[in-house]
Design an enzyme around this catalytic site. Sequence first.
Site, PDB file in Angstrom:
ATOM      1  N   SER A  10     -47.140  52.123  51.296  1.00 52.70           N
ATOM      2  CA  SER A  10     -48.718  52.059  50.720  1.00 52.70           C
ATOM      3  C   SER A  10     -49.309  53.015  51.641  1.00 52.70           C
ATOM      4  O   SER A  10     -49.047  53.361  52.934  1.00 52.70           O
ATOM      5  CB  SER A  10     -49.094  50.849  51.524  1.00 52.70           C
ATOM      6  OG  SER A  10     -50.433  50.748  52.085  1.00 52.70           O
ATOM      7  N   HIS A  35     -48.285  53.532  46.489  1.00 50.99           N
ATOM      8  CA  HIS A  35     -49.056  51.789  46.732  1.00 50.99           C
ATOM      9  C   HIS A  35     -50.683  52.550  47.538  1.00 50.99           C
ATOM     10  O   HIS A  35     -50.616  53.704  47.903  1.00 50.99           O
ATOM     11  CB  HIS A  35     -48.641  50.891  46.627  1.00 50.99           C
ATOM     12  CG  HIS A  35     -49.118  49.800  46.807  1.00 50.99           C
ATOM     13  ND1 HIS A  35     -49.431  49.307  46.340  1.00 50.99           N
ATOM     14  CD2 HIS A  35     -50.451  49.686  47.535  1.00 50.99           C
ATOM     15  CE1 HIS A  35     -50.543  47.933  46.541  1.00 50.99           C
ATOM     16  NE2 HIS A  35     -50.844  48.708  47.611  1.00 50.99           N
ATOM     17  N   ASP A  37     -53.899  51.656  48.291  1.00 52.77           N
ATOM     18  CA  ASP A  37     -54.864  50.312  48.151  1.00 52.77           C
ATOM     19  C   ASP A  37     -56.518  50.599  48.663  1.00 52.77           C
ATOM     20  O   ASP A  37     -57.112  51.196  49.410  1.00 52.77           O
ATOM     21  CB  ASP A  37     -54.649  49.974  50.207  1.00 52.77           C
ATOM     22  CG  ASP A  37     -53.325  48.827  50.293  1.00 52.77           C
ATOM     23  OD1 ASP A  37     -53.310  48.084  49.275  1.00 52.77           O
ATOM     24  OD2 ASP A  37     -52.051  49.817  50.788  1.00 52.77           O
ATOM     25  N   MET A  39     -60.240  49.212  48.738  1.00 54.30           N
ATOM     26  CA  MET A  39     -61.198  48.025  49.425  1.00 54.30           C
ATOM     27  C   MET A  39     -62.393  48.436  49.579  1.00 54.30           C
ATOM     28  O   MET A  39     -62.371  49.441  49.668  1.00 54.30           O
ATOM     29  CB  MET A  39     -60.777  47.933  50.826  1.00 54.30           C
ATOM     30  CG  MET A  39     -58.786  47.501  51.005  1.00 54.30           C
ATOM     31  SD  MET A  39     -58.636  47.357  52.308  1.00 54.30           S
ATOM     32  CE  MET A  39     -56.631  47.107  53.062  1.00 54.30           C
ATOM     33  N   HIS A  68     -53.783  49.390  43.606  1.00 55.17           N
ATOM     34  CA  HIS A  68     -54.316  48.435  43.604  1.00 55.17           C
ATOM     35  C   HIS A  68     -55.514  47.983  44.559  1.00 55.17           C
ATOM     36  O   HIS A  68     -56.551  48.241  45.675  1.00 55.17           O
ATOM     37  CB  HIS A  68     -53.535  47.336  45.931  1.00 55.17           C
ATOM     38  CG  HIS A  68     -53.805  45.676  45.679  1.00 55.17           C
ATOM     39  ND1 HIS A  68     -52.814  45.321  47.065  1.00 55.17           N
ATOM     40  CD2 HIS A  68     -54.117  45.259  45.554  1.00 55.17           C
ATOM     41  CE1 HIS A  68     -53.174  44.646  47.534  1.00 55.17           C
ATOM     42  NE2 HIS A  68     -53.926  44.557  46.329  1.00 55.17           N
ATOM     43  N   MET A  70     -58.398  45.904  45.632  1.00 59.74           N
ATOM     44  CA  MET A  70     -59.228  44.159  46.776  1.00 59.74           C
ATOM     45  C   MET A  70     -60.728  45.269  46.312  1.00 59.74           C
ATOM     46  O   MET A  70     -61.551  45.174  47.329  1.00 59.74           O
ATOM     47  CB  MET A  70     -58.568  44.955  47.846  1.00 59.74           C
ATOM     48  CG  MET A  70     -57.578  44.619  48.181  1.00 59.74           C
ATOM     49  SD  MET A  70     -56.210  44.624  49.523  1.00 59.74           S
ATOM     50  CE  MET A  70     -56.286  47.214  48.954  1.00 59.74           C
ATOM     51  N   MET A 139     -49.073  38.464  47.197  1.00 59.85           N
ATOM     52  CA  MET A 139     -49.577  38.726  49.018  1.00 59.85           C
ATOM     53  C   MET A 139     -48.912  38.239  49.751  1.00 59.85           C
ATOM     54  O   MET A 139     -48.534  37.273  49.511  1.00 59.85           O
ATOM     55  CB  MET A 139     -51.486  39.049  49.417  1.00 59.85           C
ATOM     56  CG  MET A 139     -51.860  39.923  48.279  1.00 59.85           C
ATOM     57  SD  MET A 139     -51.574  41.500  48.562  1.00 59.85           S
ATOM     58  CE  MET A 139     -51.665  41.878  50.018  1.00 59.85           C
ATOM     59  N   ASP A 178     -46.223  42.902  48.567  1.00 58.09           N
ATOM     60  CA  ASP A 178     -47.148  43.690  49.767  1.00 58.09           C
ATOM     61  C   ASP A 178     -47.440  42.874  50.571  1.00 58.09           C
ATOM     62  O   ASP A 178     -48.463  42.134  51.197  1.00 58.09           O
ATOM     63  CB  ASP A 178     -48.181  43.620  48.800  1.00 58.09           C
ATOM     64  CG  ASP A 178     -49.356  45.049  48.921  1.00 58.09           C
ATOM     65  OD1 ASP A 178     -48.726  45.592  50.132  1.00 58.09           O
ATOM     66  OD2 ASP A 178     -50.210  45.542  49.162  1.00 58.09           O
TER      67      ASP A 178
HETATM   68  C1  DX5 Z   1     -53.449  45.210  52.545  1.00 56.81           C
HETATM   69  C2  DX5 Z   1     -52.886  46.193  51.387  1.00 56.81           C
HETATM   70  C3  DX5 Z   1     -50.806  46.570  51.832  1.00 56.81           C
HETATM   71  C4  DX5 Z   1     -50.959  47.557  53.225  1.00 56.81           C
HETATM   72  C5  DX5 Z   1     -49.711  47.345  53.967  1.00 56.81           C
HETATM   73  O1  DX5 Z   1     -54.496  44.275  52.563  1.00 56.81           O
HETATM   74  O2  DX5 Z   1     -52.486  45.735  50.396  1.00 56.81           O
HETATM   75  O3  DX5 Z   1     -50.713  47.569  50.992  1.00 56.81           O
HETATM   76  O4  DX5 Z   1     -51.230  48.648  53.200  1.00 56.81           O
HETATM   77  O5  DX5 Z   1     -48.971  47.624  55.124  1.00 56.81           O
HETATM   78  P1  DX5 Z   1     -48.223  46.987  55.364  1.00 56.81           P
HETATM   79  O6  DX5 Z   1     -46.627  46.664  54.912  1.00 56.81           O
HETATM   80  O7  DX5 Z   1     -48.186  47.668  57.451  1.00 56.81           O
HETATM   81  O8  DX5 Z   1     -47.956  45.550  55.958  1.00 56.81           O
HETATM   82 ZN    ZN Z   2     -51.882  46.439  48.511  1.00 59.88          ZN
END
Ligand code: DX5
Ligand code: ZN
Length: 221
Positions: A10, A35, A37, A39, A68, A70, A139, A178
């Site tokens: 990630s 990956h 993220d 947001m 991903h 969000m 998740m 994840d």
């Molecule tokens: C959380 C993200 C994850 C996060 C995972 O909302 O979707 O991808 O970065 O990080 P770790 O492995 O540190 O939990």
């Molecule tokens: Zn993620």
Amino acid sequence: MRKEVLIAPSMLSADFANLERDVRTCELAGVDLLHIDVMDGHFVPNITIGPLVVNALRPITKLPLDCHLMISNPDQYIESFVKAGADYISVHVEATNHLHRTLALIKSFNIKAGCVLNPITPLNYAFDAAEYCDFILLMSVNPGFGGQSFISSFLKKCEQLRNFLDINGMSHIDIEVDGGVKQDNVKQIVNAGANMIVSGSGLFNGDLVSNVINMRNEINS
Ligand code: DX5
Ligand code: ZN
């Protein structure tokens, strides 16, 4: 037969001032995809990155980019992520009013489409959505932040989903995990049927290359 297990760091845990350097280290470590993220501060409390960063990463690596989302109203941004170079896009089932339409939109760009379930989102969503997905992301933390603790109810959910896919002729569909994935729980997670392993703090804290190697050894042990 067990599916090939893919490791996806990630990038949320990468050094944003040195993203290219960290991508190179990921390549050196032999990861399978990156990956990303995304947001928006609405769907989740945090704000991270958008298509501009995906666009900046695209020319510097051949690794598939797993975005991903969000974000609320994902349909509005899917084309931008595709144009920026996304190879996989996943959307949370609560983020769209018409999941079937959103998945069809992603598939219309000939990239991999996934739906995402939060830790307590009923698995029935995945049962109904599976035939329209290439992968399902379960998740194992509440989305929004890296470095949270793994929620162990994931394991039962993952087993149930893998069984459902196998008995309904959908073994080809990948299950992505994840949140809170580390060297010491990854084997259990793979045994439960997940085959796309996202890990942020578990890989970036310390030496990334040896962490990836150790995680892969743990998976194959
Ligand atoms: C959380 C993200 C994850 C996060 C995972 O909302 O979707 O991808 O970065 O990080 P770790 O492995 O540190 O939990
Ligand atoms: Zn993620």
